[in-house]
Design an enzyme around this catalytic site. Structure first.
Site, mmCIF file in Angstrom:
data_model
loop_
_atom_site.group_PDB
_atom_site.id
_atom_site.type_symbol
_atom_site.label_atom_id
_atom_site.label_comp_id
_atom_site.label_asym_id
_atom_site.label_seq_id
_atom_site.Cartn_x
_atom_site.Cartn_y
_atom_site.Cartn_z
ATOM 1 N N GLY A 65 -23.325 25.222 -2.152
ATOM 2 C CA GLY A 65 -23.828 25.374 -3.631
ATOM 3 C C GLY A 65 -24.711 24.333 -4.316
ATOM 4 N N ARG A 79 -13.270 18.934 0.451
ATOM 5 C CA ARG A 79 -11.962 18.928 0.980
ATOM 6 C C ARG A 79 -11.689 19.413 2.578
ATOM 7 N NH1 ARG A 79 -8.692 23.031 -2.793
ATOM 8 N NH2 ARG A 79 -10.204 24.590 -1.892
ATOM 9 N N TYR A 137 -10.513 27.558 -16.989
ATOM 10 C CA TYR A 137 -11.779 26.837 -16.806
ATOM 11 C C TYR A 137 -12.701 26.334 -18.042
ATOM 12 C CZ TYR A 137 -16.447 26.065 -14.415
ATOM 13 O OH TYR A 137 -17.545 25.742 -14.038
ATOM 14 N N LYS A 139 -12.704 22.124 -18.771
ATOM 15 C CA LYS A 139 -14.150 21.491 -18.981
ATOM 16 C C LYS A 139 -14.180 21.158 -20.417
ATOM 17 C CE LYS A 139 -16.061 22.655 -14.959
ATOM 18 N NZ LYS A 139 -16.666 21.323 -13.913
ATOM 19 N N VAL A 172 -25.203 29.434 -12.544
ATOM 20 C CA VAL A 172 -26.158 29.440 -11.209
ATOM 21 C C VAL A 172 -25.444 30.344 -10.251
ATOM 22 C CG1 VAL A 172 -26.338 27.709 -9.425
ATOM 23 C CG2 VAL A 172 -26.562 26.966 -11.684
ATOM 24 N N THR A 204 -23.293 30.940 -7.595
ATOM 25 C CA THR A 204 -22.343 30.115 -6.674
ATOM 26 C C THR A 204 -21.043 31.017 -6.287
ATOM 27 O OG1 THR A 204 -21.123 29.240 -8.455
ATOM 28 C CG2 THR A 204 -23.201 28.159 -7.722
#
Length: 334
Positions: free
Chosen positions: A22, A43, A229, A233, A260, A262
Site C-alpha cells: 500500500g 510485522r 480509528y 488518529k 486511498v 488500500t
C-alpha cells in the site's frame, strides 16, 4: 536482508513502518528512488522480505528490510539496536503502520467494478456500512494506531536527534479531524496543546474505550463509524503537535495522504497508493526550517477543525451532546 546494503557517509536514512504494501511500500519506493537509504519495516518477515525483493527488481538497491511489530516493545528495541549499529543515526521516520480498528464483513466484492460510478461520498458510505465495530478490535486499533506510533517514535528519538535534519511524519487521516468529535470538552482539550499532557491523552483514550464498551459513544459525543480509528488518529495528531513543541530542532508533522485505495479502505478510494504516498513523501522532504507541528492534507497544510465535504451526508450533522447526556455516569469526561 539486513546485510544487503552498507552505510554510505552523508546518505540520509529513513525508516518506514508498515512498508510492505500500500502507501508504505510506495513511500519506500519514492524515498529510495530519491537516493535515500530506506529501512522497510513490516510485522511479517516473509512479506517484508518479498517487498524489498520487489523494490530491488524495480531498480533500487538502497533498501533493506527489518522486522517490526509496533505493538511489541522487544521488536522496537531490536530495530533501534540495528539502526544504532548500522547507521548511528536516523534522518526520517514515517509512521505508516496502522489497522482499521474494525471487523470487515466477509466475502465483500472489492473489485474496481464495485465502485464504478460511485463518487467520494458514496464510497465512504459504502466503507462505513461494511464494517462492524467491536471492543476487541477497537482496543487493538488504539494500541496500534496511537500507542504503536508513539512507542516507535520515542524509541528512535535519540537517533533522530543525532541527525542535522530529523523528520517525523505521522500518517494521519481526515478521520482524525477534531470537528468529528462532538464532545466540546474533549475537542477543546485536544486543541489545547499548551496544556495537554501524555497522561491526559491516556485518560481520554481509556475513557473512550470504556464508553465504547458501555455502548455510550454517541451520547458521550465520540465520533461514530470507525470510531476507534478516528479517536486514535485524533490523539496521534495531538501527540505530534506536543512532540513538535518539545523538540523544535526536529520537523514533526502529520500527513493525510488522501482517500486511498488500500486494505484499510477495502480498496475503495479515489487515489492510488502511489498518489497517496507522494503526499506523504512531500511532507517528509520539507526543507530545513520548514513547518513543524502541522497537519497536511494531500500535501498541503490544512486545518484540523474543518469537517470534510460530504461528511454530513454520510454521518449526519456533527452534534453537540445535551447537558443531560454529558452528565451521564458512563461518559462524563473529567
Amino acid at each position: 536482508m539486513e546485510g544487503a546494503i552498507s552505510s554510505v557517509p552523508n546518505t540520509r536514512i529513513a525508516v518506514v513502518t508498515g512498508g510492505n504494501k500500500g502507501i508504505g511500500f510506495e513511500v519506500c519506493w519514492q524515498l529510495a528512488s530519491g537516493g535515500i537509504t530506506v529501512v522497510l519495516t513490516a510485522r511479517d518477515e516473509t512479506r517484508g522480505a518479498e517487498a524489498v525483493e520487489k523494490l530491488i527488481a524495480l531498480g533500487v538497491t538502497n533498501v533493506v528490510f527489518h522486522q517490526l511489530d509496533v505493538t511489541d516493545t522487544s521488536s522496537i528495541a531490536t530495530l533501534v539496536d540495528f539502526l544504532k549499529t548500522r547507521f548511528g543515526k536516523l534522518d526520517i521516520l514515517v509512521n505508516n503502520a496502522a489497522i482499521g480498528g474494525v471487523e470487515y464483513l466477509q466475502e465483500l466484492d472489492t473489485s474496481e467494478e464495485t465502485f464504478a460510478g460511485m463518487d467520494f461520498d458514496q464510497m465512504l458510505e459504502w466503507m462505513v456500512k461494511n464494517v462492524r465495530e467491536r471492543i476487541d478490535s477497537a482496543k487493538k486499533g488504539v494500541q496500534t494506531n496511537y500507542y504503536g506510533t508513539k512507542h516507535v517514535t520515542e524509541a528512535v528519538l535519540p537517533l533522530l536527534q543525532s541527525s542535522s535534519e530529523g523528520r517525523i511524519v505521522n500518517v494521519s487521516s481526515i478521520f482524525g479531524l477534531l470537528r468529528l468529535i462532538s464532545n466540546e470538552k474533549v475537542r477543546r482539550e485536544l486543541s489545547d496543546i499548551d496544556n495537554m499532557t501524555e497522561e491526559r491523552l491516556d485518560e481520554l483514550l481509556n475513557r473512550f474505550l470504556r464508553d465504547f464498551e458501555a455502548d455510550a459513544l454517541e451520547a458521550c459525543g465520540w465520533p461514530m463509524g470507525c470510531s476507534a480509528y478516528k479517536v486514535a488518529k485524533a490523539a496521534m495528531n495531538a501527540y505530534s503537535r506536543m512532540l513538535a513543541r518539545r523538540h523544535p530542532a526536529l520537523r514533526v508533522n502529520c500527513a493525510h495522504p488522501g482517500y486511498v485505495k488500500t486494505d484499510i479502505t477495502m480498496n475503495s478510494g479515489v487515489l492510488t497508493p502511489e498518489e497517496g504516498a507522494r503526499n506523504v513523501v512531500k511532507v517528509a522532504l520539507l526543507p530545513d526550517g520548514g513547518p513543524t507541528g502541522k497537519y497536511f492534507a494531500e500535501g498541503e497544510e490544512a486545518s484540523l477543525c474543518e469537517v470534510p465535504a460530504g461528511w454530513r451526508r454520510v454521518h449526519g450533522p456533527v452534534r453537540r451532546p445535551s447537558a443531560d447526556e454529558l452528565a451521564c455516569l458512563p461518559c462524563h469526561v473529567v
